[in-house]
Design an enzyme around this catalytic site. Structure first.
Site, PDB file in Angstrom:
ATOM      1  N   ASP A   6       0.866  -1.181   0.000  1.00  0.00           N
ATOM      2  CA  ASP A   6       0.000   0.000   0.000  1.00  0.00           C
ATOM      3  C   ASP A   6       0.902   1.231   0.000  1.00  0.00           C
ATOM      4  OD1 ASP A   6      -2.406  -1.393   0.051  1.00  0.00           O
ATOM      5  OD2 ASP A   6      -2.478  -1.452   2.237  1.00  0.00           O
ATOM      6  N   ASP A  40      -7.016  -1.350  -4.419  1.00  0.00           N
ATOM      7  CA  ASP A  40      -8.052  -1.024  -3.429  1.00  0.00           C
ATOM      8  C   ASP A  40      -9.061  -0.042  -4.013  1.00  0.00           C
ATOM      9  OD1 ASP A  40      -6.653  -2.601  -1.604  1.00  0.00           O
ATOM     10  OD2 ASP A  40      -5.607  -0.890  -0.729  1.00  0.00           O
TER      11      ASP A  40
END
Length: 153
Positions: A109, A124
């Site tokens: 991330d 995401d």
């Protein structure tokens, strides 16, 4: 559909590998004047760290969901562009995070926005907006899934 999923998947994987090559873990750089920040984070859980440390279970769940989405897309009619986009976003996002989890044991991330907590990635974002789009289309009755919502005539 396959082309769309491939392009979205490559974009996700390339951006994650690129940011992983230029930042150290938890290092931050301001990308757009406080609006968008890049910060490298290795997420061993799901959303908000849910099921952290249960990599095998998460791989199983993610793979199962991707397979269900593929099955749902195959059974969906009609296959308008919006339906293809919704399923394409969900499938490519699911595959992108699944590939990370299988390859590394975590998901890379790296994006933070000023109005929201948490760090996320392109996959995401694809999942979030694909989910919203598929719900809107489904409840507007823009497509059906054969065998799931067969209606009596």
């Amino acid at each position: 559909m396959i082309t769309m999923v491939t392009i979205l998947l490559v974009m996700d994987l390339v951006t994650k590998r690129w940011i992983d090559s230029i930042l150290n873990l938890n290092e931050q750089i301001d990308a757009i004047n406080g609006f968008l920040t890049f910060q490298l984070y290795y997420n061993t859980g799901a959303t908000r760290g849910l099921l952290e440390g249960y990599t095998g279970l998460l791989i199983f769940l993610q793979a199962s969901i991707v397979l269900l989405l593929i099955y749902g897309y195959i059974r969906a009619t009609p296959k308008r562009f919006a339906v293809q986009l919704a399923f394409g976003l969900l499938i490519s996002g699911g595959l992108g995070n699944l590939i990370d989890r299988i390859q590394y044991g975590y998901v890379i991330d790296f994006m933070k926005v000023s109005w929201s907590e948490g760090i996320f990635n392109l996959a995401d974002t694809e999942i979030r907006y694909g989910f919203i789009l598929i719900l809107v289309l489904y409840f507007m009755k823009k497509f059906t899934i054969q065998g799931f919502d067969d209606q009596e005539k």
